[in-house]
Design a protein around this motif. Structure first.
Motif, PDB file in Angstrom:
ATOM      1  N   PHE A 297       0.853  -1.189   0.000  1.00  0.00           N
ATOM      2  CA  PHE A 297       0.000   0.000   0.000  1.00  0.00           C
ATOM      3  C   PHE A 297       0.885   1.234   0.000  1.00  0.00           C
ATOM      4  CE2 PHE A 297       0.679  -0.877   4.469  1.00  0.00           C
ATOM      5  CZ  PHE A 297       0.867   0.375   5.021  1.00  0.00           C
ATOM      6  N   GLU A 298       0.315   2.341  -0.419  1.00  0.00           N
ATOM      7  CA  GLU A 298       1.056   3.602  -0.479  1.00  0.00           C
ATOM      8  C   GLU A 298       0.638   4.492   0.675  1.00  0.00           C
ATOM      9  OE1 GLU A 298       1.325   5.760  -4.088  1.00  0.00           O
ATOM     10  OE2 GLU A 298       1.499   3.956  -5.316  1.00  0.00           O
ATOM     11  N   THR A 299       1.617   5.208   1.206  1.00  0.00           N
ATOM     12  CA  THR A 299       1.359   6.156   2.279  1.00  0.00           C
ATOM     13  C   THR A 299       2.387   7.276   2.198  1.00  0.00           C
ATOM     14  OG1 THR A 299       1.009   6.380   4.666  1.00  0.00           O
ATOM     15  CG2 THR A 299       2.821   4.957   3.970  1.00  0.00           C
ATOM     16  N   ARG A 300       2.152   8.310   2.964  1.00  0.00           N
ATOM     17  CA  ARG A 300       3.109   9.414   3.007  1.00  0.00           C
ATOM     18  C   ARG A 300       4.024   9.214   4.206  1.00  0.00           C
ATOM     19  NH1 ARG A 300       1.711  14.420   0.362  1.00  0.00           N
ATOM     20  NH2 ARG A 300       2.795  15.389   2.083  1.00  0.00           N
ATOM     21  N   SER A 301       5.316   9.523   4.044  1.00  0.00           N
ATOM     22  CA  SER A 301       6.286   9.291   5.097  1.00  0.00           C
ATOM     23  C   SER A 301       7.519  10.161   4.888  1.00  0.00           C
ATOM     24  CB  SER A 301       6.704   7.818   5.101  1.00  0.00           C
ATOM     25  OG  SER A 301       7.726   7.594   6.036  1.00  0.00           O
ATOM     26  N   THR A 302       8.335  10.250   5.919  1.00  0.00           N
ATOM     27  CA  THR A 302       9.633  10.914   5.808  1.00  0.00           C
ATOM     28  C   THR A 302      10.734   9.880   5.608  1.00  0.00           C
ATOM     29  OG1 THR A 302       9.937  10.868   8.210  1.00  0.00           O
ATOM     30  CG2 THR A 302       8.948  12.857   7.252  1.00  0.00           C
ATOM     31  N   TRP A 303      10.395   8.570   5.645  1.00  0.00           N
ATOM     32  CA  TRP A 303      11.367   7.493   5.459  1.00  0.00           C
ATOM     33  C   TRP A 303      11.806   7.420   4.008  1.00  0.00           C
ATOM     34  CZ3 TRP A 303      11.501   3.163   2.397  1.00  0.00           C
ATOM     35  CH2 TRP A 303      12.495   2.230   2.685  1.00  0.00           C
ATOM     36  N   GLY A 304      13.082   7.180   3.758  1.00  0.00           N
ATOM     37  CA  GLY A 304      13.594   6.960   2.407  1.00  0.00           C
ATOM     38  C   GLY A 304      13.379   8.135   1.484  1.00  0.00           C
ATOM     39  N   SER A 305      13.168   7.808   0.212  1.00  0.00           N
ATOM     40  CA  SER A 305      12.907   8.851  -0.775  1.00  0.00           C
ATOM     41  C   SER A 305      11.664   8.484  -1.582  1.00  0.00           C
ATOM     42  CB  SER A 305      14.119   9.022  -1.699  1.00  0.00           C
ATOM     43  OG  SER A 305      14.401   7.824  -2.380  1.00  0.00           O
ATOM     44  N   GLU A 306      11.211   9.381  -2.388  1.00  0.00           N
ATOM     45  CA  GLU A 306       9.982   9.224  -3.168  1.00  0.00           C
ATOM     46  C   GLU A 306       9.973   7.908  -3.942  1.00  0.00           C
ATOM     47  OE1 GLU A 306       6.269  10.402  -4.679  1.00  0.00           O
ATOM     48  OE2 GLU A 306       7.500  11.654  -3.378  1.00  0.00           O
ATOM     49  N   GLY A 307       8.919   7.103  -3.762  1.00  0.00           N
ATOM     50  CA  GLY A 307       8.744   5.883  -4.535  1.00  0.00           C
ATOM     51  C   GLY A 307       9.439   4.644  -3.982  1.00  0.00           C
ATOM     52  N   GLU A 308      10.243   4.750  -2.930  1.00  0.00           N
ATOM     53  CA  GLU A 308      10.923   3.582  -2.362  1.00  0.00           C
ATOM     54  C   GLU A 308       9.914   2.659  -1.691  1.00  0.00           C
ATOM     55  OE1 GLU A 308      14.735   3.552  -0.327  1.00  0.00           O
ATOM     56  OE2 GLU A 308      14.820   5.705  -0.682  1.00  0.00           O
ATOM     57  N   THR A 309      10.311   1.381  -1.503  1.00  0.00           N
ATOM     58  CA  THR A 309       9.453   0.398  -0.856  1.00  0.00           C
ATOM     59  C   THR A 309      10.055  -0.020   0.475  1.00  0.00           C
ATOM     60  OG1 THR A 309       8.709  -0.425  -2.993  1.00  0.00           O
ATOM     61  CG2 THR A 309       8.357  -1.853  -1.108  1.00  0.00           C
ATOM     62  N   LEU A 310       9.285   0.125   1.537  1.00  0.00           N
ATOM     63  CA  LEU A 310       9.679  -0.287   2.876  1.00  0.00           C
ATOM     64  C   LEU A 310       9.128  -1.689   3.097  1.00  0.00           C
ATOM     65  CD1 LEU A 310      10.778   0.294   5.746  1.00  0.00           C
ATOM     66  CD2 LEU A 310       8.569   1.306   6.270  1.00  0.00           C
ATOM     67  N   GLN A 311      10.019  -2.687   3.299  1.00  0.00           N
ATOM     68  CA  GLN A 311       9.580  -4.065   3.514  1.00  0.00           C
ATOM     69  C   GLN A 311       9.565  -4.346   5.008  1.00  0.00           C
ATOM     70  OE1 GLN A 311      12.232  -6.436   1.136  1.00  0.00           O
ATOM     71  NE2 GLN A 311      10.986  -6.139  -0.676  1.00  0.00           N
ATOM     72  N   LEU A 312       8.410  -4.749   5.514  1.00  0.00           N
ATOM     73  CA  LEU A 312       8.248  -5.003   6.937  1.00  0.00           C
ATOM     74  C   LEU A 312       8.597  -6.451   7.277  1.00  0.00           C
ATOM     75  CD1 LEU A 312       4.854  -3.199   7.562  1.00  0.00           C
ATOM     76  CD2 LEU A 312       7.156  -2.311   7.887  1.00  0.00           C
ATOM     77  N   ASP A 313       9.290  -6.651   8.411  1.00  0.00           N
ATOM     78  CA  ASP A 313       9.565  -7.994   8.915  1.00  0.00           C
ATOM     79  C   ASP A 313       8.435  -8.461   9.818  1.00  0.00           C
ATOM     80  OD1 ASP A 313      12.041  -8.086   7.662  1.00  0.00           O
ATOM     81  OD2 ASP A 313      13.051  -7.156   9.360  1.00  0.00           O
ATOM     82  N   ILE A 314       7.843  -7.526  10.550  1.00  0.00           N
ATOM     83  CA  ILE A 314       6.741  -7.816  11.454  1.00  0.00           C
ATOM     84  C   ILE A 314       5.652  -6.792  11.200  1.00  0.00           C
ATOM     85  CG2 ILE A 314       6.019  -7.918  13.864  1.00  0.00           C
ATOM     86  CD1 ILE A 314       8.875  -8.697  14.565  1.00  0.00           C
ATOM     87  N   ASP A 315       4.432  -7.264  11.056  1.00  0.00           N
ATOM     88  CA  ASP A 315       3.308  -6.357  10.828  1.00  0.00           C
ATOM     89  C   ASP A 315       2.057  -6.934  11.489  1.00  0.00           C
ATOM     90  OD1 ASP A 315       2.326  -8.341   9.157  1.00  0.00           O
ATOM     91  OD2 ASP A 315       2.855  -7.312   7.329  1.00  0.00           O
ATOM     92  N   PRO A 316       0.941  -6.240  11.454  1.00  0.00           N
ATOM     93  CA  PRO A 316      -0.277  -6.720  12.117  1.00  0.00           C
ATOM     94  C   PRO A 316      -0.780  -8.077  11.615  1.00  0.00           C
ATOM     95  CG  PRO A 316      -0.495  -4.412  11.614  1.00  0.00           C
ATOM     96  CD  PRO A 316       0.771  -4.871  10.961  1.00  0.00           C
ATOM     97  N   THR A 317      -0.369  -8.510  10.424  1.00  0.00           N
ATOM     98  CA  THR A 317      -0.823  -9.814   9.930  1.00  0.00           C
ATOM     99  C   THR A 317       0.011 -10.964  10.479  1.00  0.00           C
ATOM    100  OG1 THR A 317       0.569  -9.700   7.947  1.00  0.00           O
ATOM    101  CG2 THR A 317      -1.678  -8.812   7.787  1.00  0.00           C
ATOM    102  N   SER A 318       1.177 -10.670  11.084  1.00  0.00           N
ATOM    103  CA  SER A 318       2.037 -11.752  11.558  1.00  0.00           C
ATOM    104  C   SER A 318       2.413 -11.653  13.037  1.00  0.00           C
ATOM    105  CB  SER A 318       3.327 -11.785  10.731  1.00  0.00           C
ATOM    106  OG  SER A 318       4.088 -10.618  10.949  1.00  0.00           O
ATOM    107  N   HIS A 319       2.216 -10.523  13.669  1.00  0.00           N
ATOM    108  CA  HIS A 319       2.650 -10.344  15.053  1.00  0.00           C
ATOM    109  C   HIS A 319       1.607 -10.891  16.029  1.00  0.00           C
ATOM    110  CE1 HIS A 319       4.009  -8.410  18.736  1.00  0.00           C
ATOM    111  NE2 HIS A 319       5.171  -8.270  18.123  1.00  0.00           N
ATOM    112  N   PRO A 320       2.045 -11.670  17.040  1.00  0.00           N
ATOM    113  CA  PRO A 320       1.099 -12.273  17.986  1.00  0.00           C
ATOM    114  C   PRO A 320       0.248 -11.262  18.756  1.00  0.00           C
ATOM    115  CG  PRO A 320       3.288 -13.194  18.276  1.00  0.00           C
ATOM    116  CD  PRO A 320       3.407 -12.103  17.281  1.00  0.00           C
TER     117      PRO A 320
END
Length: 75
Positions: free
Chosen positions: A22-45
């Motif tokens: 999904f796309e969101t606005r952030s200060t992480w990285g630069s325009e168009g980069e993809t942040l890959q999550l290791d843990i997210d709400p679909t996998s965290h207990p």
């Protein structure tokens, strides 16, 4: 408001552990980069209600063995 003191706020893509993106606005990285999550709400207990423990791959046990692996109780 002062100019040039705020970080660049731009659109990035966030990839969940199940592959959805999904796309969101952030200060992480630069325009168009993809942040890959290791843990997210679909996998965290905490969110799934599962009692499974997350494994610390190469973490605490490896550090313990590195520090104390040579010690022995035998004389």
């Amino acid at each position: 408001m002062k100019k040039d003191i705020h970080p660049d706020y731009h659109m990035i893509k966030v990839q969940m552990t199940d592959g959805t993106v999904f796309e969101t606005r952030s200060t992480w990285g630069s325009e168009g980069e993809t942040l890959q999550l290791d843990i997210d709400p679909t996998s965290h207990p905490a969110w799934t209600g599962s009692n499974n423990r997350l494994l610390d791959s190469g973490g605490q046990v490896a550090r313990f063995n590195k520090r104390f692996g040579g010690l022995s109780l035998k004389k």
